[in-house]
Every structure is written in C-alpha cells, then in structure tokens.
Write an enzyme that holds these catalytic residues in place. Sequence first.
Site, PDB file in Angstrom:
ATOM      1  N   SER A  94       0.742  -1.331   0.145  1.00 10.15           N
ATOM      2  CA  SER A  94       0.061   0.025   0.154  1.00 10.15           C
ATOM      3  C   SER A  94       0.880   1.184   0.086  1.00 10.15           C
ATOM      4  O   SER A  94       0.428   2.329  -0.374  1.00 10.15           O
ATOM      5  CB  SER A  94      -0.957  -0.011   1.235  1.00 10.15           C
ATOM      6  N   ARG A  95       2.110   1.188   0.383  1.00 15.69           N
ATOM      7  CA  ARG A  95       3.043   2.383   0.479  1.00 15.69           C
ATOM      8  C   ARG A  95       4.394   1.873   0.239  1.00 15.69           C
ATOM      9  O   ARG A  95       4.898   0.944   0.102  1.00 15.69           O
ATOM     10  CB  ARG A  95       2.818   3.034   1.843  1.00 15.69           C
ATOM     11  N   GLY A  96       5.106   3.023   0.068  1.00 16.78           N
ATOM     12  CA  GLY A  96       6.613   2.857   0.015  1.00 16.78           C
ATOM     13  C   GLY A  96       6.993   2.004  -1.242  1.00 16.78           C
ATOM     14  O   GLY A  96       6.675   2.137  -2.337  1.00 16.78           O
ATOM     15  N   TYR A 152      18.523  -0.792  14.123  1.00  8.48           N
ATOM     16  CA  TYR A 152      17.889  -1.431  13.005  1.00  8.48           C
ATOM     17  C   TYR A 152      17.903  -2.866  13.464  1.00  8.48           C
ATOM     18  O   TYR A 152      18.591  -3.647  12.636  1.00  8.48           O
ATOM     19  CB  TYR A 152      18.590  -1.132  11.806  1.00  8.48           C
ATOM     20  N   LYS A 154      16.453  -9.431   8.114  1.00 11.19           N
ATOM     21  CA  LYS A 154      16.547  -9.463   6.510  1.00 11.19           C
ATOM     22  C   LYS A 154      17.845 -10.291   6.362  1.00 11.19           C
ATOM     23  O   LYS A 154      17.835 -11.148   4.988  1.00 11.19           O
ATOM     24  CB  LYS A 154      17.081  -7.924   6.267  1.00 11.19           C
ATOM     25  N   THR A 210      11.859   6.750   1.673  1.00 13.38           N
ATOM     26  CA  THR A 210      10.337   6.333   1.889  1.00 13.38           C
ATOM     27  C   THR A 210       9.798   7.003   3.189  1.00 13.38           C
ATOM     28  O   THR A 210      10.595   7.837   3.906  1.00 13.38           O
ATOM     29  CB  THR A 210      10.130   4.765   1.773  1.00 13.38           C
ATOM     30  N   ASN A 245       7.684  -8.059   0.546  1.00  9.04           N
ATOM     31  CA  ASN A 245       8.391  -6.818   0.858  1.00  9.04           C
ATOM     32  C   ASN A 245       7.749  -6.461   2.234  1.00  9.04           C
ATOM     33  O   ASN A 245       8.473  -5.731   2.613  1.00  9.04           O
ATOM     34  CB  ASN A 245       7.340  -5.953  -0.323  1.00  9.04           C
TER      35      ASN A 245
END
Length: 257
Positions: free
Chosen positions: A15-17, A156, A162, A193, A95
């Site tokens: 929906s974004r980014g 982070y 990841k 973003t 994603n």
Amino acid sequence: MLPLKDKVALITGSSRGIGNAIARRCALSGADIVINYRKGGGSSQEQAERLCREIEETGRRAVMAQADIAVKDSVKKLFGEINEKFGRLDFLILNAAKAPFKPLEKLFERELRQLVETNYLGNIFCIQEALPLLEKTNGRIVFISSLGSRFYNPAYPLGSMKAAMESVVRDCAESLRDKKILVNAVCGGIVKTDSFKVLRQFWEHIDMLPEELFVEPDEIADTVVFLCSPESRGITGQTIVVDKGLSNAVCRTAVKK
C-alpha cells in the site's frame, strides 16, 4: 514489450513505500496485481484503494487483500482469495516488514516476537501457501532485503531478519529447483520512503551523504521486474544489491552543508 503480460503478482505490504512502487511497475509491465495491506480501516487501506484505482486505470486488474502475514490463518485466507479471484499466481514479492527503531538489546519480548513473526515466519508462511500456485506457473519469488542485512546500524534490528531471509532465499532456490521456481532477493540501499524520516533520527550524518547515493523506489522496482522477467532465467539463489554503489567504499567524503 510487456515482460509480465497477463501474469499475476502478489506484493506483500504494497500500500505504500517500496511495495507501492513495485506494484505500479509490475502493472506497467503487464501484470495483474494483488495489493496486500496489514490493517483495515486506516491510512494503509486508503492508500491501497488509491493504488488499486490507479492500476485499474492502466487497464490491468487490481485486487486489494487485507492480511497480516504474521498470522498463518490470515495468510491461508489471503492465498485462498488469490486462487478464487485469479486462479493462478506467477510472482510472490515478499516486501512486508515491521520493526521498531531501537537496539536489539533494548527490545521488549513482544517486540522481539513481532520482529520474528512478521519478518521471518510471515515470509515463510507466504512461501508455503504460495507453492501450489507457483508450481503450476513455474513462478518466481523475490524477497526485498536491505543493507541492514550486512552492515551494522545501532537502531535497526530488522537487519538481522533481513540477513536470515537472504539465507532462506539461497536455501529455497535449491529446495524448489525441481519445481522450476526461481528464488532471488533485492537488497536495497537507502531509499527515501516514510521510514527514512525515522531512520534519520538514529543514523548520524545520514543527511550528509551525497544525493546521488540515495536510491529511488522505482530503481528497486525495476530490478524486481527484471527478476520476474524471462531475461533473468539464469539467476537463482542470489541477492542483487541496488544501492548506487554506497557499499563499495568504507570511507566517503561528507557533503558540506
């Protein structure tokens, strides 16, 4: 030339980014799109509705699918809807991500569980549920990673997940080889973003990096489309870094303000 013509792509967290950019680019390349968002009734749903309309205006089909990938039953429902509405799936783009900006050692138990459940287990759930559909189409799986998978950032914790998923990409590329499903990842550099606004609070001097080292969401999306296209048929189990060369040099000259 439309390399993804008449294919179907699911982009989690689209929906974004970056996910939004990937959905748009896949649609422009000829694919029908499943737009996934986690929570109904908020800004994510509004953005998903807007994206859905924009994709439909290009002549492609777009379907919104609310699902929290951290919940297995929600993932099962998501793929049931895809099968019902499209009857096929060609591309699974992993994603979606969710994590606080704070050091690992300061995470509360609920934050640790969310970190693993959304960013590791959720992706595995999606892969498992997608396999019956991807087998029929000799489909592709593309995971969206980041430089946090290989470089330290004090706030982070998502980077550790990841890194774990990049290993999953390698392993699945081999275990799914006989099913003719190609599995790869795109490791993005610094992308401006919504999350960048928060990242800059924890990454000292990030605003002093040369502008040419920042990556556009469309540049990530272009690489995803390539990995979904026939031209990438010789690539599997790989993580392609798209960072404008940021990670090439340990020392860089800051830009004077």
